[in-house]
Design an enzyme around this catalytic site. Structure first.
Site, mmCIF file in Angstrom:
data_model
loop_
_atom_site.group_PDB
_atom_site.id
_atom_site.type_symbol
_atom_site.label_atom_id
_atom_site.label_comp_id
_atom_site.label_asym_id
_atom_site.label_seq_id
_atom_site.Cartn_x
_atom_site.Cartn_y
_atom_site.Cartn_z
ATOM 1 N N ARG A 44 1.124 -1.592 0.073
ATOM 2 C CA ARG A 44 -0.318 -0.188 -0.194
ATOM 3 C C ARG A 44 1.198 1.624 -0.340
ATOM 4 N NH1 ARG A 44 -4.492 2.857 3.442
ATOM 5 N NH2 ARG A 44 -6.286 3.505 1.982
ATOM 6 N N HIS A 48 0.897 4.657 -2.666
ATOM 7 C CA HIS A 48 0.200 5.225 -2.507
ATOM 8 C C HIS A 48 1.324 6.627 -2.685
ATOM 9 C CE1 HIS A 48 -3.761 5.348 -0.016
ATOM 10 N NE2 HIS A 48 -3.664 4.181 -0.615
ATOM 11 N N HIS A 171 -6.042 -5.832 -4.060
ATOM 12 C CA HIS A 171 -6.779 -6.128 -2.729
ATOM 13 C C HIS A 171 -7.216 -7.994 -1.692
ATOM 14 C CE1 HIS A 171 -8.769 -2.259 -2.725
ATOM 15 N NE2 HIS A 171 -7.244 -1.941 -2.177
ATOM 16 N N TRP A 187 -10.940 -8.560 2.863
ATOM 17 C CA TRP A 187 -11.318 -8.961 1.258
ATOM 18 C C TRP A 187 -11.326 -11.037 1.218
ATOM 19 C CZ3 TRP A 187 -7.728 -4.562 1.635
ATOM 20 C CH2 TRP A 187 -8.483 -3.196 1.760
HETATM 21 FE FE1 CCH Z 1 -6.198 -0.799 -1.968
HETATM 22 N N1 CCH Z 1 -7.822 0.335 -0.289
HETATM 23 N N2 CCH Z 1 -7.772 0.766 -3.467
HETATM 24 N N3 CCH Z 1 -5.220 -0.397 -3.519
HETATM 25 N N4 CCH Z 1 -5.258 -1.183 -0.339
HETATM 26 C C1 CCH Z 1 -6.767 -0.144 0.951
HETATM 27 C C2 CCH Z 1 -5.937 -1.160 1.537
HETATM 28 C C3 CCH Z 1 -4.954 -1.600 0.981
HETATM 29 C C4 CCH Z 1 -8.498 1.916 -2.446
HETATM 30 C C5 CCH Z 1 -8.659 1.559 -1.620
HETATM 31 C C6 CCH Z 1 -8.295 1.374 -0.022
HETATM 32 C C7 CCH Z 1 -5.689 -0.708 -4.732
HETATM 33 C C8 CCH Z 1 -6.521 0.578 -4.798
HETATM 34 C C9 CCH Z 1 -7.533 0.938 -3.895
HETATM 35 C C10 CCH Z 1 -4.634 -1.864 -1.210
HETATM 36 C C11 CCH Z 1 -3.751 -1.852 -2.211
HETATM 37 C C12 CCH Z 1 -4.572 -1.247 -3.542
HETATM 38 C C13 CCH Z 1 -7.461 0.065 2.178
HETATM 39 C C14 CCH Z 1 -8.200 0.192 3.732
HETATM 40 C C15 CCH Z 1 -8.734 1.455 1.517
HETATM 41 C C16 CCH Z 1 -10.128 2.071 1.635
HETATM 42 C C17 CCH Z 1 -7.554 0.649 4.722
HETATM 43 C C18 CCH Z 1 -6.782 0.944 5.597
HETATM 44 O O1 CCH Z 1 -7.738 1.449 5.972
HETATM 45 O O2 CCH Z 1 -5.489 -0.049 6.184
HETATM 46 C C19 CCH Z 1 -9.496 2.387 -3.466
HETATM 47 C C20 CCH Z 1 -10.629 3.105 -3.195
HETATM 48 C C21 CCH Z 1 -9.257 1.746 -4.603
HETATM 49 C C22 CCH Z 1 -9.133 2.334 -5.656
HETATM 50 O O3 CCH Z 1 -8.788 1.636 -7.184
HETATM 51 C C23 CCH Z 1 -4.666 -0.600 -5.858
HETATM 52 C C24 CCH Z 1 -4.453 -0.203 -6.881
HETATM 53 C C25 CCH Z 1 -2.920 -1.653 -5.037
HETATM 54 C C26 CCH Z 1 -2.134 -1.703 -4.929
HETATM 55 C C27 CCH Z 1 -1.912 -2.225 -6.466
HETATM 56 C C28 CCH Z 1 -3.377 -2.739 -0.290
HETATM 57 C C29 CCH Z 1 -2.459 -4.157 -0.553
HETATM 58 C C30 CCH Z 1 -4.039 -3.187 1.285
HETATM 59 C C31 CCH Z 1 -4.031 -3.529 2.525
HETATM 60 C C32 CCH Z 1 -3.213 -2.115 3.018
HETATM 61 C C33 CCH Z 1 -2.820 -3.026 4.410
HETATM 62 O O4 CCH Z 1 -2.876 -1.952 5.355
HETATM 63 O O5 CCH Z 1 -3.636 -4.453 4.564
#
Ligand code: CCH
Length: 291
Positions: A44, A48, A171, A187
């Protein structure tokens, strides 16, 4: 023998592979975090950094590591990513020659490979920049929105529908945290292993509105333990997106190939590389070494 005057240290493939190994070892050691791994939050962080890119102005992207500074580090979308940055601090101390921006992306690559994902070819060449390069808030996707928003946000980075869907497969990893995004839960049932389960669950499960005090999200009807965001479900509501969800749900190899291709591009957005694409390296993972 006479020693030649040493020039500046020029790190090579082996040096970056060492950094990879150090991160991989730390991931294995520090297993008392979340679902047993810092891997998801490292992915993540890398996303970002990269996802702030704007192709019109050439601003944002993984060059700079500007999330170190308050304005960007404090953006709502970046809540919780301090855990990932702090995790990498001892690695930066051990290898002071690597820039934060190269390190954070290398950590994303390492995390994906160590969570059994595909190899992601990597090029160094990012340099750290000062606070004036922080991007404005609002460049990352808003989970409460749907397809129009996804196309606007990812289109600004230069990605098409197929690429948006492939990227979303990330995800399969990690979870939402109420104290970070306000959303709650993972997820998939294996949040520390990269698989195409995110796509399988999107098409095979029934998703219903979760009844709770938090923001609108969905839960699986069967177990009520998994979640989807409004943006996740937009991928099956929209016909153009859905064809790729179906494809990746059927074919994990196709997902891995397209995921590797698109993550490689994501991680290189906004970087003024001096070396060409043929200079990309592929790091050995722990699984390659065991083989
Ligand atoms: Fe995402 N993401 N993401 N995401 N994401 C969150 C967590 C992860 C969106 C929203 C969220 C991508 C695209 C999107 C990861 C990778 C990717 C969370 C929870 C949200 C909200 C954050 C929390 O509460 O900690 C949205 C909207 C989009 C739109 O497309 C893409 C692209 C990627 C990477 C290629 C990962 C990995 C996580 C998990 C993080 C964790 O701490 O477990």
């Amino acid at each position: 023998a006479e020693e030649k005057t040493k020039g500046p240290f020029e790190p090579k493939f082996e040096d970056y592979q060492k950094v990879y190994k150090t991160i991989a070892k730390l991931l294995e050691e520090k297993d008392d975090y979340d679902d047993g791994s810092y891997g998801p939050v490292l992915v993540r962080l890398a996303w970002h950094c990269s996802g702030t890119y704007d192709k019109e102005t050439g601003t944002g992207g993984s060059n700079g590591a500007t999330m170190r500074f308050a304005p960007e580090g404090d953006h709502g979308a970046n809540a919780g990513l301090k855990a990932a940055r702090d995790f990498l601090e001892p690695v930066k101390e051990q290898y002071p020659w690597i820039s934060y921006s190269d390190l954070w992306i290398l950590a994303g690559v390492t995390a994906i490979q160590e969570m059994q994902g595909p190899h992601i070819p990597y090029r160094p060449g990012r340099s750290d920049r000062d606070v004036s390069f922080c991007t404005p808030d609002g460049r990352l996707p808003d989970a409460s929105k749907e397809q129009k928003h996804l196309r606007a946000i990812f289109g600004r980075m230069g990605f098409n529908d197929q690429e948006i869907v492939a990227l979303s497969g990330a995800h399969a990893l990690g979870r939402c945290h109420t104290d970070r995004s306000g959303y709650d839960g993972p997820w998939t049932f294996s949040p520390t292993t990269l698989t195409n389960d995110y796509f399988k669950l999107l098409v095979e499960e029934k998703w219903q509105n979760k009844k709770w005090n938090g923001p609108k999200q969905f839960e699986d009807v069967s177990t009520k333990t998994l979640m989807m965001l409004p943006t996740d479900l937009a991928l099956v509501k929209d016909k153009s997106f859905k064809q790729y969800v179906d494809k990746y749900a059927r074919d994990n190899d196709a997902f891995f190939k397209d995921f590797s291709d698109v993550v490689l591009r994501l991680f290189e957005l906004g970087v003024p590389f001096t070396q060409g694409e043929d200079a990309r390296w592929t790091f050995k993972s722990s699984f390659d070494e065991a083989a």
